[in-house]
Design a protein around this motif. Structure first.
Motif, PDB file in Angstrom:
ATOM      1  N   HIS A  16       0.824  -1.204   0.000  1.00  0.00           N
ATOM      2  CA  HIS A  16       0.000   0.000   0.000  1.00  0.00           C
ATOM      3  C   HIS A  16       0.861   1.258   0.000  1.00  0.00           C
ATOM      4  CE1 HIS A  16      -3.584  -2.291   0.192  1.00  0.00           C
ATOM      5  NE2 HIS A  16      -3.507  -2.620   1.478  1.00  0.00           N
ATOM      6  N   GLU A  17       1.962   1.224   0.740  1.00  0.00           N
ATOM      7  CA  GLU A  17       2.862   2.374   0.748  1.00  0.00           C
ATOM      8  C   GLU A  17       3.438   2.618  -0.644  1.00  0.00           C
ATOM      9  OE1 GLU A  17       5.668   1.374   3.751  1.00  0.00           O
ATOM     10  OE2 GLU A  17       4.514   2.308   5.375  1.00  0.00           O
ATOM     11  N   THR A  18       3.801   1.539  -1.320  1.00  0.00           N
ATOM     12  CA  THR A  18       4.308   1.680  -2.692  1.00  0.00           C
ATOM     13  C   THR A  18       3.246   2.269  -3.611  1.00  0.00           C
ATOM     14  OG1 THR A  18       5.810  -0.192  -2.371  1.00  0.00           O
ATOM     15  CG2 THR A  18       5.299   0.426  -4.633  1.00  0.00           C
TER      16      THR A  18
ATOM     17  N   ALA B 109       2.737   5.950  -2.828  1.00  0.00           N
ATOM     18  CA  ALA B 109       3.823   6.766  -3.385  1.00  0.00           C
ATOM     19  C   ALA B 109       3.634   6.940  -4.885  1.00  0.00           C
ATOM     20  CB  ALA B 109       5.173   6.128  -3.081  1.00  0.00           C
ATOM     21  N   ASP B 110       3.268   5.825  -5.554  1.00  0.00           N
ATOM     22  CA  ASP B 110       3.018   5.913  -7.004  1.00  0.00           C
ATOM     23  C   ASP B 110       1.861   6.863  -7.293  1.00  0.00           C
ATOM     24  OD1 ASP B 110       5.066   4.139  -7.406  1.00  0.00           O
ATOM     25  OD2 ASP B 110       3.757   2.371  -7.627  1.00  0.00           O
ATOM     26  N   ALA B 111       0.810   6.796  -6.470  1.00  0.00           N
ATOM     27  CA  ALA B 111      -0.352   7.661  -6.673  1.00  0.00           C
ATOM     28  C   ALA B 111       0.007   9.113  -6.450  1.00  0.00           C
ATOM     29  CB  ALA B 111      -1.476   7.239  -5.733  1.00  0.00           C
ATOM     30  N   GLU B 112       0.843   9.364  -5.420  1.00  0.00           N
ATOM     31  CA  GLU B 112       1.266  10.739  -5.159  1.00  0.00           C
ATOM     32  C   GLU B 112       2.083  11.287  -6.331  1.00  0.00           C
ATOM     33  OE1 GLU B 112       3.343  10.667  -1.493  1.00  0.00           O
ATOM     34  OE2 GLU B 112       1.528  10.494  -0.243  1.00  0.00           O
ATOM     35  N   ARG B 113       2.976  10.474  -6.876  1.00  0.00           N
ATOM     36  CA  ARG B 113       3.754  10.912  -8.029  1.00  0.00           C
ATOM     37  C   ARG B 113       2.854  11.192  -9.223  1.00  0.00           C
ATOM     38  NH1 ARG B 113       7.385   6.988  -6.128  1.00  0.00           N
ATOM     39  NH2 ARG B 113       6.516   5.431  -7.582  1.00  0.00           N
ATOM     40  N   ALA B 114       1.871  10.301  -9.416  1.00  0.00           N
ATOM     41  CA  ALA B 114       0.942  10.500 -10.534  1.00  0.00           C
ATOM     42  C   ALA B 114       0.122  11.771 -10.336  1.00  0.00           C
ATOM     43  CB  ALA B 114       0.024   9.282 -10.662  1.00  0.00           C
TER      44      ALA B 114
END
Length: 283
Positions: free
Chosen positions: A253-255, A258-263
């Motif tokens: 979930h953390e990964t 992080a991916d969602a935040e970057r997106a």
């Protein structure tokens, strides 16, 4: 029964009870091949001993010393008890009974180990109770000594050759047996001795029952404790699996976060660029 068959019988009764029938069948076949059909029929009629009797029989064959110690102590106590009941002074019955209980405890531990060796659960209380029963039976004591408990009355006298009677005990004056016609004092002393011996026997029986009950309860508590430890260990293993799974899911979930935040950052930057271009066009 032909000479030498008693050795085969002892070996048969020393086998594990779950192997008894197969061993008996092989012995019967061997006797028939030797044209000893009467002996074969006798052996075929033997019944498998209980697990506890089997453990005691195995002990008698493999470790005869604690068996002989218990048998001798029990017979000595019976002789003293009989002499006391007849009003003859002998050794201390209380001391003799203590010796019996000590020998019984040592033999019970050895036989309990043999029982576990058969693949059964330990049953020290059951072994102790069985020895208490055997100790009160002269024939049972000699069957134990011979290692053929469970053989049945019809063959007991053939396999057991030792004297199972209870001979009299020599008194302090060196005399034994009758010493003349009893008088009133002798009768009173005899009744008193009988009462004392009866109380001692009842006390010993009660002690044996209490010890057997205590051993049984201790075994039950031990079994419950083992079960509780096993359950706790299983719960810990389950909790560790759940924790590991939760950690793995958290990392995943953390990964993803992080991916969602970057997106999201990239989308916001793209939106800002698009707005700037739109402003330029409008100007």
């Amino acid at each position: 029964m032909d000479e030498g068959l008693d050795d085969h019988v002892r070996a048969l009764f020393a086998t594990a009870p779950d192997e008894f029938v197969a061993a008996r069948t092989e012995l019967v076949k061997a006797l028939k091949r030797d044209d000893r059909r009467d002996d074969a029929a006798t052996i075929a009629g033997l019944r498998r001993p209980s697990w506890i009797d089997g453990a005691l029989n195995r002990t008698a064959a493999a470790e005869p010393e604690p068996v002989a110690e218990f048998v001798d102590a029990a017979r000595a106590a019976r002789r003293i008890q009989q002499a006391d009941a007849e009003g003859r002074r002998t050794a201390s019955l209380a001391d003799a009974l203590r010796t019996v209980r000590a020998a019984q405890a040592r033999l019970a531990k050895v036989a309990d180990t043999a029982l576990v060796g058969f693949g059964r659960k330990a049953d020290l209380a059951g072994v102790t109770a069985r020895l208490a029963q055997i100790g009160a039976d002269p024939v049972g004591l000699e069957l134990l000594r011979a290692g053929v408990l469970g053989i049945g009355d019809e063959l007991a006298g053939v396999v057991v050759t030792d004297d199972t009677s209870e001979p009299g005990v020599t008194s302090d004056t060196g005399e034994s047996g009758d010493t003349g016609a009893p008088n009133a004092d002798d009768d009173a002393a005899r009744r008193k001795a009988i009462d004392a011996a009866t109380r001692a026997a009842r006390s010993a029986e009660k002690d044996a029952q209490v010890a057997a009950t205590a051993a049984r309860r201790a075994a039950e508590r031990r079994d419950r404790a083992v079960a509780a430890v096993e359950a706790a260990e299983a719960a810990v293993r389950d909790a560790e699996r759940v924790l590991e799974q939760a950690r793995s899911e958290l990392a995943e979930h953390e990964t993803r976060a992080a991916d969602a935040e970057r997106a999201a950052d990239e989308a916001a930057e793209a939106a800002s660029d698009a707005a700037a271009r739109l402003d330029d066009l409008l100007d």
